[in-house]
Design a protein around this motif. Structure first.
Motif, mmCIF file in Angstrom:
data_model
loop_
_atom_site.group_PDB
_atom_site.id
_atom_site.type_symbol
_atom_site.label_atom_id
_atom_site.label_comp_id
_atom_site.label_asym_id
_atom_site.label_seq_id
_atom_site.Cartn_x
_atom_site.Cartn_y
_atom_site.Cartn_z
ATOM 1 N N PRO A 19 -15.421 9.116 -8.755
ATOM 2 C CA PRO A 19 -14.602 8.041 -9.318
ATOM 3 C C PRO A 19 -15.267 7.483 -10.572
ATOM 4 O O PRO A 19 -16.448 7.174 -10.564
ATOM 5 C CB PRO A 19 -14.579 6.980 -8.231
ATOM 6 C CG PRO A 19 -15.108 7.628 -6.998
ATOM 7 C CD PRO A 19 -15.946 8.782 -7.444
ATOM 8 N N LEU A 175 -11.936 0.342 -8.404
ATOM 9 C CA LEU A 175 -12.875 -0.065 -7.348
ATOM 10 C C LEU A 175 -12.144 -0.844 -6.262
ATOM 11 O O LEU A 175 -12.464 -0.733 -5.071
ATOM 12 C CB LEU A 175 -14.000 -0.921 -7.933
ATOM 13 C CG LEU A 175 -14.896 -0.273 -8.987
ATOM 14 C CD1 LEU A 175 -16.048 -1.204 -9.355
ATOM 15 C CD2 LEU A 175 -15.444 1.057 -8.484
ATOM 16 N N ASN A 178 -9.878 1.613 -4.280
ATOM 17 C CA ASN A 178 -10.711 2.391 -3.345
ATOM 18 C C ASN A 178 -11.050 1.563 -2.116
ATOM 19 O O ASN A 178 -11.042 2.061 -0.991
ATOM 20 C CB ASN A 178 -12.012 2.834 -4.030
ATOM 21 C CG ASN A 178 -11.761 3.917 -5.071
ATOM 22 O OD1 ASN A 178 -10.662 4.478 -5.160
ATOM 23 N ND2 ASN A 178 -12.773 4.194 -5.874
ATOM 24 N N ASN A 179 -11.353 0.305 -2.338
ATOM 25 C CA ASN A 179 -11.680 -0.588 -1.227
ATOM 26 C C ASN A 179 -10.508 -0.705 -0.260
ATOM 27 O O ASN A 179 -10.667 -0.625 0.962
ATOM 28 C CB ASN A 179 -12.062 -1.966 -1.795
ATOM 29 C CG ASN A 179 -12.126 -3.061 -0.744
ATOM 30 O OD1 ASN A 179 -11.100 -3.595 -0.342
ATOM 31 N ND2 ASN A 179 -13.326 -3.400 -0.295
ATOM 32 N N LEU A 342 -23.767 7.255 -13.325
ATOM 33 C CA LEU A 342 -24.012 7.267 -11.883
ATOM 34 C C LEU A 342 -23.141 8.305 -11.192
ATOM 35 O O LEU A 342 -21.940 8.365 -11.418
ATOM 36 C CB LEU A 342 -23.734 5.887 -11.296
ATOM 37 C CG LEU A 342 -24.651 4.765 -11.789
ATOM 38 C CD1 LEU A 342 -24.217 3.432 -11.221
ATOM 39 C CD2 LEU A 342 -26.086 5.058 -11.391
ATOM 40 N N GLU A 343 -23.768 9.114 -10.349
ATOM 41 C CA GLU A 343 -23.022 10.105 -9.574
ATOM 42 C C GLU A 343 -23.046 9.683 -8.115
ATOM 43 O O GLU A 343 -24.082 9.719 -7.471
ATOM 44 C CB GLU A 343 -23.670 11.491 -9.722
ATOM 45 C CG GLU A 343 -23.649 12.049 -11.125
ATOM 46 C CD GLU A 343 -22.253 12.462 -11.587
ATOM 47 O OE1 GLU A 343 -21.348 12.552 -10.720
ATOM 48 O OE2 GLU A 343 -22.062 12.663 -12.788
ATOM 49 N N PRO A 344 -21.924 9.296 -7.562
ATOM 50 C CA PRO A 344 -21.935 8.794 -6.185
ATOM 51 C C PRO A 344 -22.115 9.917 -5.171
ATOM 52 O O PRO A 344 -21.640 11.028 -5.377
ATOM 53 C CB PRO A 344 -20.555 8.168 -6.042
ATOM 54 C CG PRO A 344 -19.698 8.908 -6.997
ATOM 55 C CD PRO A 344 -20.586 9.297 -8.148
ATOM 56 N N ALA A 345 -22.790 9.604 -4.085
ATOM 57 C CA ALA A 345 -22.797 10.509 -2.943
ATOM 58 C C ALA A 345 -21.432 10.404 -2.274
ATOM 59 O O ALA A 345 -20.941 9.304 -2.045
ATOM 60 C CB ALA A 345 -23.897 10.100 -1.962
ATOM 61 N N LEU A 346 -20.804 11.529 -1.993
ATOM 62 C CA LEU A 346 -19.462 11.485 -1.416
ATOM 63 C C LEU A 346 -19.509 11.686 0.086
ATOM 64 O O LEU A 346 -20.221 12.557 0.594
ATOM 65 C CB LEU A 346 -18.578 12.542 -2.072
ATOM 66 C CG LEU A 346 -18.149 12.156 -3.499
ATOM 67 C CD1 LEU A 346 -17.600 13.353 -4.234
ATOM 68 C CD2 LEU A 346 -17.116 11.036 -3.449
ATOM 69 N N LEU A 347 -18.742 10.882 0.806
ATOM 70 C CA LEU A 347 -18.663 10.973 2.264
ATOM 71 C C LEU A 347 -17.250 11.421 2.652
ATOM 72 O O LEU A 347 -16.335 11.428 1.820
ATOM 73 C CB LEU A 347 -18.951 9.606 2.890
ATOM 74 C CG LEU A 347 -20.192 8.865 2.383
ATOM 75 C CD1 LEU A 347 -20.334 7.537 3.107
ATOM 76 C CD2 LEU A 347 -21.441 9.728 2.571
ATOM 77 N N ASP A 350 -14.308 9.375 1.693
ATOM 78 C CA ASP A 350 -13.910 9.297 0.295
ATOM 79 C C ASP A 350 -12.792 10.264 -0.058
ATOM 80 O O ASP A 350 -12.370 10.343 -1.215
ATOM 81 C CB ASP A 350 -15.115 9.560 -0.615
ATOM 82 C CG ASP A 350 -16.173 8.477 -0.443
ATOM 83 O OD1 ASP A 350 -15.780 7.298 -0.363
ATOM 84 O OD2 ASP A 350 -17.366 8.807 -0.382
ATOM 85 N N PRO A 353 -9.855 8.251 -1.790
ATOM 86 C CA PRO A 353 -10.154 7.909 -3.181
ATOM 87 C C PRO A 353 -10.253 9.120 -4.104
ATOM 88 O O PRO A 353 -9.797 9.065 -5.246
ATOM 89 C CB PRO A 353 -11.505 7.180 -3.073
ATOM 90 C CG PRO A 353 -11.440 6.520 -1.738
ATOM 91 C CD PRO A 353 -10.683 7.470 -0.852
#
Lengths: 368, 368, 368
Positions: A19, A175, A178-179, A342-347, A350, A353
């Motif tokens: 994202p 953001l 996504n929440n 920033l590269e988010p860790a994806l779960l 996610d 999103p």
């Protein structure tokens, strides 16, 4: 298309698209909520920054809404500081130029009768529907049938609808979307207030239909959450709980949540619709409007219904303003403060999103 | 190396290197003070921005300190808004991910058991020493023996140590270090409060040992400054006064000041150590921690000693907060507001700061 | 050169040059008002940012004003935080360096007698004239005869001069100059307070003499505006009203307004001079000083004259602070917020501003 989220592995290539927060651009050809209809009384000029553009809303004498650029073509003064004058015109406070609902300059007193072509302003398509003033910021044809269905706000009696809510959130709209789309944060952020016991261990179902993404959760035979016990007659202390939330690209959402007796059809239970309307103000700030509408109301009398209406409204405002907003705004600050991308860790959670993100990427390309 | 400062001519090529304020970078491989030990009670999560990086400090169950990046790997929310949970883990407030003291993700509830590799966070070397939590922000080996010697804070009785001080200064750390290393400003900025009569006419001695720069001043047979008269028994109304301050690259300083009877060894007199701990928060803001510890205390009883402790603490806080900080912050504002690169006129008293600057330049190169 | 504005067609090529707000540069070789003379008592150091440069004003022992850069050559601390010491010198609060009215460093105590050449500061030409301290920020010769004629402030008795006014306006000086030069906004912004009935339909006359642009309006045989009735004896309830305003490049203006008996010479009537002094602080903020001086006063006694003095002052302060400033500052915000270059629609009333703009463009070229 319909797939259980458990089958999506975290870190899979399929989820590689992270994202973005700072796109530096918006999807202009889409319907956004400009105002609650009740925020625009007759005779007023209401300014609102939308997609970083200054807009002034007003009502014509026939009551229909209009919106033009809130910046005089002559000296760039906000027209919303001026006056609504007869003939559905906005008069600039500085030199008295008058602009119609279509943005055309209708009067220039310097000298009267001379109207430079350059004195015309952009106007925007607006539609009043479902208690809201919708606005279309782009140049492509604005089709009102593309407005998501929030008819519950029009068809339900007022006593089953919470007061129109508004929060100014210091974060990018993605953001917040996504929440909202992420049912799994409820346990951590809203523990004891929203959500159902056991919901966090339930399966998440993810569906995509065109530009609508729906995330659903269901738990069987658990203690009925307090809010739903309040809304139901006796005998509902235990049952099935369910929540689904649909995201309508780019930024409006509709949640349905409730409880029913164990094993019965969901529609036999009771609960509420959650209305979530996000309108980008700037890249880093968002207008957030919200409300809730009860469905399948089990009649309890007006006094009790008014109590329930108040209670749902208070709990939801507390959850958004005091629980979600501080976290989302802190998230935005951390992203802005970072000097590296920033590269988010994806779960697994996610998946929703990420799917929205893909749709937004396509819409951004189409939007040009 | 040891040289009287009088031999350094102003404007000589040797002093051409001007102190820069806006480097846009920091020395990461160095020990900085993260917190006073007393700022980190057991069970708390304490956020602190250091070298523009968000850090969260906490104590493990064995009491030892730890520090990891204060930004969840998943959605970038500050972990310091979360909770310290059993197993020395920080739990994110948003989705409940848990991170250990080494930055590794130990638990992801979505679904349990799946931990993406990308979900690991940077952690930082921390050491508790001399009543402080020290942190090493770089990747090179962190050698605790490189921490400057502030053992006076550990070995002295509490009644001879002023309360741990903290000021947030809106200026680059170099400007503050230059101020501290520069004994000549005392006459102008702290006249009547700090310093000794005649100190401004005394010779300045400048010594460099590795990455330590020491500036010293000595005046013979003058009226003993009020603060030292207070600390000494009768018979000390007149004597020798002395001050020396050492800068430990990049940003911690230790001052020793006092008075003794004329012509006697300095160690026969009395005075205090001044502890000055600078930690860059951003390029334009600095965490400034300070304290003072009396040396060679001439016993006067606890009541008098407590009065002295209070008085030294108050005077020093007044000198830093009300006298130095406004000047240094105004200096920073002038530098930032300038549209051209500013070249300072160099004076003989700048020999110390210039030498520090050279060391910083070398360390910056080595730091990459 | 003298031409009725009616002959200038809107949108004509002659008016194509749009007023710019963000030039990113200033005209340095020009006279600006640094302070009202009364803002600079003997013995004080008064800081003022002018054309984005920090300046400190002070008076020499002979009473004449001086101005040097407000930033010590050594450590860049504002000298205005220091002290005025004997010998017409400003002493830096940090290390005691002393600077003369010509910017030369006269004393460096570290050690005494050594004065590095680089320690000299820029100084500025200043002249006290017409109750103001004028400053010339550029390098070209500063000719005091170029100062516009505001002698009315010196030759009139104090009882006919309103108190010196000051407002800090958050807008570029050109926006304010355009506002002042534009007599047509009076009807919309100051309706009922300033201006005359029928003024908006009167012809505008535009004259240019060198770098002075004058805009005039005249209305014949109308009800005399309340402010002029107050200033005149009976029999002036009706008559001719007139206003003219001259802009002296780059940013000082002088207005003359009043009323006389119908058909009589203007000088036989009464009214006031409006003094408008704009000094750019930064590109986006302006020091605005103003006053008013009555002309052809028709004697009414000191008590009545003092009432009139107060009333003119109050009305004008209200008009500037509460009516003009909010509009001009909103205009500036809209211009700054725009992501695209704004091209204004030009009207006939913009002939004056457009002519000023051309003169500024030429002066900017000459200024290099």
């Amino acid at each position: 298309m319909d797939q259980a989220i458990g089958s999506t592995k975290p870190d899979s290539p399929d989820m590689a698209a992270a994202p973005a927060v700072e796109r530096g651009r918006f999807i202009k050809n889409a319907w956004y909520v400009g105002l609650w209809a009740s925020e625009l009384p007759a005779g007023t000029l209401v300014p609102q920054t939308i997609l970083s553009e200054p807009v002034v809303f007003f009502r014509k004498q026939d009551g229909t809404p209009a919106a033009i650029l809130d910046r005089c073509a002559h000296r760039f003064v906000p027209l919303s500081m001026g006056t609504l004058v007869p003939g559905d015109r906005v008069q600039c406070p500085y030199h008295g130029l008058e602009f119609g609902a279509d943005g055309r300059c209708m009067n220039n007193p310097h000298p009267p009768g001379t109207i430079p072509t350059a004195a015309h302003l952009p106007s925007f398509h607006v539609v009043e529907k479902y208690s809201m003033i919708w606005i279309w910021m782009g140049d492509k044809p604005a089709d009102p049938s593309l407005i998501p269905d929030y008819s519950c706000l029009e068809t339900s009696p007022a006593i089953h609808i919470t007061d129109p809510g508004y929060l100014s959130i210091k974060a990018n709209y993605e953001l917040i979307a996504n929440n909202l789309l992420d049912l799994s944060h409820v346990v951590y952020v809203h523990g004891g207030i929203l959500g159902s016991p056991g919901l966090e261990q339930s399966d998440i179902k993810l569906e995509t239909h065109g530009d609508v993404v729906t995330v659903s959760r269901f738990v069987k035979d658990v203690e009925t959450p307090g809010m739903f016990q309040m809304m139901a007659p006796e005998g509902y202390e235990r049952g099935d709980s369910f929540t689904s939330i649909s995201w309508y690209a780019p930024s409006n959402l509709l949640l349905k949540t409730g409880s029913c007796k164990t094993g019965q059809p969901q529609e036999s239970g009771t609960g509420y619709w959650g209305i979530h309307l996000l309108t980008p103000e700037t890249e880093r700030t968002t207008h957030y409007r919200y409300s809730a509408v009860r469905w399948n109301v089990m009649t309890q009398g007006d006094e009790k219904n008014e109590q329930i209406r108040q209670k749902i409204g208070e709990l939801r405002t507390f959850a958004f303003a005091d629980q979600d907003a501080p976290i989302i705004e802190a998230q935005q600050r951390r992203i802005v403060a970072s000097t590296t991308k920033l590269e988010p860790a994806l779960l697994a959670i996610d998946a929703g999103p990420v799917r929205c993100r893909r749709i937004l990427d396509r819409l951004l390309l189409e939007d040009r």
